[in-house]
Design a protein around this motif. Structure first.
Motif, PDB file in Angstrom:
ATOM      1  N   LEU A  69       0.816  -1.223   0.000  1.00  0.00           N
ATOM      2  CA  LEU A  69       0.000   0.000   0.000  1.00  0.00           C
ATOM      3  C   LEU A  69       0.846   1.267   0.000  1.00  0.00           C
ATOM      4  N   GLY A  70       2.024   1.213   0.627  1.00  0.00           N
ATOM      5  CA  GLY A  70       2.936   2.351   0.554  1.00  0.00           C
ATOM      6  C   GLY A  70       3.457   2.560  -0.857  1.00  0.00           C
ATOM      7  N   GLY A  71       3.716   1.466  -1.570  1.00  0.00           N
ATOM      8  CA  GLY A  71       4.159   1.570  -2.957  1.00  0.00           C
ATOM      9  C   GLY A  71       3.029   1.949  -3.902  1.00  0.00           C
ATOM     10  N   PHE A  72       1.821   1.561  -3.558  1.00  0.00           N
ATOM     11  CA  PHE A  72       0.659   1.863  -4.397  1.00  0.00           C
ATOM     12  C   PHE A  72       0.279   3.332  -4.304  1.00  0.00           C
ATOM     13  N   THR A  73       0.184   3.861  -3.095  1.00  0.00           N
ATOM     14  CA  THR A  73      -0.145   5.273  -2.927  1.00  0.00           C
ATOM     15  C   THR A  73       1.088   6.107  -3.256  1.00  0.00           C
ATOM     16  N   THR A  74       0.876   7.365  -3.612  1.00  0.00           N
ATOM     17  CA  THR A  74       2.006   8.148  -4.088  1.00  0.00           C
ATOM     18  C   THR A  74       1.859   9.628  -3.774  1.00  0.00           C
ATOM     19  N   PHE A  75       2.565  10.065  -2.750  1.00  0.00           N
ATOM     20  CA  PHE A  75       2.570  11.497  -2.434  1.00  0.00           C
ATOM     21  C   PHE A  75       3.412  12.253  -3.448  1.00  0.00           C
ATOM     22  N   SER A  76       4.472  11.643  -3.947  1.00  0.00           N
ATOM     23  CA  SER A  76       5.351  12.349  -4.883  1.00  0.00           C
ATOM     24  C   SER A  76       4.613  12.682  -6.185  1.00  0.00           C
ATOM     25  N   THR A  77       3.815  11.764  -6.695  1.00  0.00           N
ATOM     26  CA  THR A  77       3.076  12.050  -7.920  1.00  0.00           C
ATOM     27  C   THR A  77       1.987  13.084  -7.662  1.00  0.00           C
ATOM     28  N   TYR A  78       1.374  13.016  -6.490  1.00  0.00           N
ATOM     29  CA  TYR A  78       0.384  14.033  -6.096  1.00  0.00           C
ATOM     30  C   TYR A  78       1.030  15.417  -6.105  1.00  0.00           C
ATOM     31  N   ALA A  79       2.217  15.537  -5.519  1.00  0.00           N
ATOM     32  CA  ALA A  79       2.914  16.827  -5.472  1.00  0.00           C
ATOM     33  C   ALA A  79       3.298  17.281  -6.881  1.00  0.00           C
TER      34      ALA A  79
END
Length: 136
Positions: free
Chosen positions: A80-90
């Motif tokens: 789930l950490g690899g699936f979600t993505t704060f970097s792409t959101y930013a």
């Protein structure tokens, strides 16, 4: 604890992270976001991943029998950490703002964390309620 003692945990996180990142990449290939468009795919990935984290944390931390010690690192931090993505959101936020899509960029900047937090809370609450109904 020594690094040697952490080897199984590191392996579990790495294996799970590879699976999660591959799933996210697959979603971006299946539903690409055109330049300047609202990044619905990344928003849905982040929200659904956060909902899954809410379910997982209830099941892992609130069960009578403790799960295998690598379940949480593999599924939570890894998959789930690899699936979600704060970097792409930013990056998506920055791209929208740089392209002059101020309203979309600001909306995305606010909606993503609010929806992600709501997903964790809602999924956790729903999982707890389902567990209570099941144990009656």
């Amino acid at each position: 604890m020594s690094l040697r003692g952490q080897t199984p945990v590191i392996g579990a996180v790495a294996a799970g992270g590879a699976l999660g990142a591959a799933a996210r990449y697959g979603a971006s290939l299946a539903w690409p976001t055109p330049t300047g468009a609202f990044p619905w795919t990344v928003l849905l990935v982040n929200v659904s991943g956060c909902a899954a984290i809410g379910v997982l944390m209830v099941l892992v931390t609130e069960v009578a029998a403790a799960p295998h010690p690598l379940v949480r690192p593999f599924l939570g931090t890894g998959v789930l950490g690899g699936f979600t993505t704060f970097s792409t959101y930013a990056l998506d936020t920055q791209s929208l703002l740089s392209a002059g899509e101020t309203a979309r960029g600001v909306a995305y900047m606010g909606v993503t964390p609010a929806a992600a937090l709501a997903a964790v809370w809602g999924a956790s609450a729903a999982t707890r309620a389902a567990r209570r109904r099941r144990t009656r």
